[in-house]
Design an enzyme around this catalytic site. Structure first.
Site, PDB file in Angstrom:
ATOM      1  N   ASP A  81      19.605  34.770 -68.422  1.00  0.00           N
ATOM      2  CA  ASP A  81      19.516  35.663 -69.581  1.00  0.00           C
ATOM      3  C   ASP A  81      18.500  36.781 -69.380  1.00  0.00           C
ATOM      4  O   ASP A  81      17.639  36.729 -68.492  1.00  0.00           O
ATOM      5  CB  ASP A  81      19.184  34.875 -70.852  1.00  0.00           C
ATOM      6  CG  ASP A  81      17.835  34.158 -70.781  1.00  0.00           C
ATOM      7  OD1 ASP A  81      17.530  33.560 -69.724  1.00  0.00           O
ATOM      8  OD2 ASP A  81      17.096  34.202 -71.779  1.00  0.00           O
ATOM      9  N   GLU A 135      15.921  31.599 -71.433  1.00  0.00           N
ATOM     10  CA  GLU A 135      14.524  31.516 -71.039  1.00  0.00           C
ATOM     11  C   GLU A 135      13.674  32.490 -71.844  1.00  0.00           C
ATOM     12  O   GLU A 135      12.484  32.257 -72.036  1.00  0.00           O
ATOM     13  CB  GLU A 135      14.388  31.841 -69.540  1.00  0.00           C
ATOM     14  CG  GLU A 135      13.019  31.488 -68.939  1.00  0.00           C
ATOM     15  CD  GLU A 135      11.989  32.616 -69.039  1.00  0.00           C
ATOM     16  OE1 GLU A 135      10.792  32.329 -68.808  1.00  0.00           O
ATOM     17  OE2 GLU A 135      12.366  33.776 -69.335  1.00  0.00           O
TER      18      GLU A 135
END
Lengths: 363, 363
Positions: A81, A135
Site C-alpha cells: 500500500d 502498513e
C-alpha cells in the site's frame, strides 16, 4: 517505461522488466491503503507462474516460499500500500530519477522482492517473500500483524529484511513510540469574572515548560546511535471566546531507543510529568538492531558492512517480537516518504537488488 | 400564571398582568435569537393600544416614546431574544421563584418595561422604551446596534437604563473586551527525527507562563471597583500524532476596565506579549460608569444610592458611545443567565418596577 494515465492502470505485472521499470509498473497500479486487492491479485498471479515457489494468501497478503531444505531461511518483506495519491500517479522518469506515489515508500523495494523471487530458483538460503497490506494506516489494520496473528508459521525465518526506504543503507532495529494524553482540568467561569474559575490552559504552561527543557537521550546500541525525542504533537483546549476553560489536553509523543521496553518508557514519562495525570493512547515497542547475531553479520558483510540506526518505527519490531532479527534495507529515501514530490533513484534500486542477489547466491 | 406547553405559545400580551405573570407570559413566548418576530409583533401590537405613546419599528426592534415636553428624557432598553431553550420552557412558578429560559436574561426586565409603558401615561420625564433583537449572538446582528446605525434619533436621551440582569442592583458601566490570537510557528518534521523540526507547541510554554504569572489590575472608577482579567480561552496545535507541529494558536481574552480605551488595551497586550506576533480577533470598548452626571445621580438616589461595577460587557457601551450615560438595572440574576436552571425572584421583579416607578413619578 509506463506513463499511462491512472484510468488505464495495468492489470498484470511483468517480472521480466528491470527493477526500475517494474517499480514504475507498480506505481502505476494504484494501491492506497485499503485498496490493495487488485495489486495483491496481480502479485499473486505473477508469483503463481513460478514453479520454484509455493504461494499462500490471507486477505490481501501474499506469501511465497522456496522449500529447498537450506540451513537458513531469509525473509524479505514489503508492503503493497501507499499513502493517498497526490497528483503523483502515473509515474514519470527523468534521468536516473523515477517520480511518483510509492516510488520510495516502498514499491521500489517490492520491485526488488519480485525480481529476486522471479530470478532466484536456487538461492543459497531458503527464501520467504511477504507482500502485505495496510502498513500506512492504523496498526490494527496492518497485514503483517494479521499474518503474525493468524499464520505465524508462514513467517518462520532466521533473519528478515524489511524493504522500507533506507537510502540503500542497512538500518538496524527501530525506536519505540509511546503516545500519551495529559489531561489538565480546571473550573469553568465567564471570562468577565475569571477569578471565579481555574484556567486549565494556563496549567499547561508547566507541561510545555518541561517539554521545552527536556534533554533527549542519545544512546549507542550494537554500535548504532539512537537519538530519542519527547514532543507535544497536539494541544487542544477552550470552550468559547468568553469562557475560562475547564479542560486542556496535551498529546505527547515519546520516541524511545530500543534499550527501553514500553513499560520502562511509560515509567520514564511518569517521572518527567510527575504531578500530572495522563493516559497512554498507544504504544509500540522498539526493536533492538540485533546486529551481533550470525545471520545479521553475514548480511552486513555481504552488503558492505555499514549500518546505522533506524529512527522511525517500522515493522521490523514485529519480527523482533517473533524472535526474528530484522533490518531495514531498501532503495527508497526515507525523507521522501509520503511527500508529493516522492521519487527514487533508479541506480539505488539496481544497487539494492545487486547486493541482495550477491548475498543470496554466494557460494 | 401560564404553564401552557410551548406548542400552544401565547399570541398576544396582556399588559394588565403583574410583572411576574407578564414575565411568565413572555417566557412562554419563545424568542431565541433570530426568531423574535412573533414576540416583536406582540410587543408592537400591545404598545399601539396605548394612546400616550408613539411607536416605531425597524426589523424586529420596537421603540415607543412619550412626547410630553419634559426637561429630561429617560430611555429604558431590553432585548427580546434568549439563548436556545434547554427544556426550560414553558415557565413554572415555585413560591417566589419563576423558572424558565429568559426569566433572568432578560424577560423579567422586559416585563417591567412593558408594565411601565402601560401604566405611566404622565411620567415626570419623557420616556423612550426600546425592545430589540439578537443581543445574544454576534455583535453584527445586534438590534440595538442596527438602531444606532439607522435611527439614532429614536435613541436620543439624557440617561439610559439597560434592564440586563443585575440582581436589582445598579451596575455601572461595563468592562471592555479584547480577543487576540497569538500565532506560534515552527518547522514541521517527523516526530521520529524531531531534531529536524522546531516545535510550535513548545513555544507556547512562554506565552502560557506569562498568562499564569499575570497580575490582573483592580481599579476604582466613580467609586466602583473594576477587576480585569487576562486569560487563554483557546489553544490549538498539532498536525498528526507523528509530526512535530509547525503551528500553534493561543486565543487570549482581555477583559479591561473602562478607563482603558481599546487602543490602550491592545498596546498593553503588545507589552505583555512582547516578542510574539498576534492579531486582534475582536474588540469591544468598555463604558465608564458616568455616575457623576446629574441624571445618573438622581437615578441612584431614587433607587437606593448604591452601585457596583459591571464586569460583563453589555450594550451600555453602545449608549456610552452615543454620549448617553447608562447603567444596568434589572431584576434578573446575572449568574443565572444562559443556564438550564435559569430563574428569577418574583419579588425582585416587583422591587425593580417599584423603584423605577417611584423615580419616574416623584414630584
Amino acid at each position: 517505461m509506463s506513463s499511462l494515465p491512472a484510468t488505464s492502470a495495468p492489470t498484470a505485472l511483468d517480472l521480466t522488466l528491470d527493477g526500475g521499470a517494474l517499480t514504475a509498473q507498480l506505481v502505476d497500479f494504484p494501491s492506497v491503503s485499503g485498496e490493495e486487492q487488485a495489486l495483491a491479485d496481480a502479485v499473486e498471479a505473477a508469483l503463481r507462474t513460478l514453479p520454484h515457489l509455493t504461494v499462500d494468501r490471507y486477505g490481501n497478503n501474499v506469501v511465497a516460499r522456496t522449500h529447498l531444505g537450506r540451513a537458513e531461511r531469509v525473509l524479505l518483506a514489503g508492503h503493497l500500500d501507499t499513502v493517498p495519491i497526490a497528483d503523483n500517479v502515473p509515474s514519470r522518469v527523468e534521468g536516473d530519477v523515477l517520480w511518483g506515489c510509492g516510488t520510495s515508500d516502498m514499491k521500489s523495494g517490492v520491485a526488488v522482492q519480485l525480481r529476486l523471487a522471479a530470478t532466484l530458483p536456487d538461492p543459497n538460503r531458503d527464501l520467504t517473500f511477504v507482500f502485505y497490506d495496510c502498513e500506512e494506516v492504523d496498526a490494527v489494520r496492518n497485514g503483517l500483524g494479521h499474518l503474525v496473528a493468524r499464520h505465524p508459521d508462514w513467517l518462520a525465518a532466521d533473519f528478515a529484511v524489511l524493504m522500507e526506504p533506507s537510502g540503500a543503507m542497512v538500518e538496524g532495529g527501530c525506536q519505540g513510540s509511546l503516545r500519551i494524553k495529559i489531561m489538565l482540568t480546571g473550573v469553568r467561569a465567564h471570562s468577565a469574572r475569571s477569578w471565579n474559575g481555574d484556567n486549565a490552559i494556563h496549567q499547561a504552561a508547566e507541561v510545555l515548560a518541561r517539554l521545552r527543557a527536556y534533554q533527549a537521550r542519545r544512546v549507542e546500541i550494537d554500535g548504532l546511535e539512537y537519538r530519542e525525542g519527547l514532543n507535544a504533537v497536539g494541544i487542544t483546549g477552550g470552550v468559547a471566546g468568553n469562557v475560562i476553560p475547564d479542560e486542556c489536553v496535551v498529546t505527547v509523543n515519546f520516541r524511545f531507543a530500543p534499550d527501553r521496553s514500553e513499560a520502562q518508557a511509560e515509567a520514564h514519562l511518569r517521572e518527567v510529568f510527575a504531578g500530572f495525570a495522563f493516559e497512554v493512547v498507544d504504544s509500540s515497542p522498539g526493536a533492538l538492531p540485533g546486529l551481533g547475531q550470525p545471520a545479521a553479520q553475514a548480511f552486513l558483510a555481504a552488503t558492505g558492512g555499514e549500518a546505522r540506526a533506524k529512527f522511525g518505527w517500522t515493522d521490523v519490531a514485529r519480527f523482533s517480537a517473533l524472535g526474528v532479527p530484522a533490518v531495514n534495507f531498501g532503495p527508497g529515501d526515507p525523507n521522501l516518504a509520503h511527500k508529493r514530490d516522492e521519487h527514487v533513484s533508479l541506480s539505488a534500486i539496481a544497487e539494492v537488488e545487486r547486493k541482495l542477489r550477491a548475498w543470496l547466491t554466494a557460494a
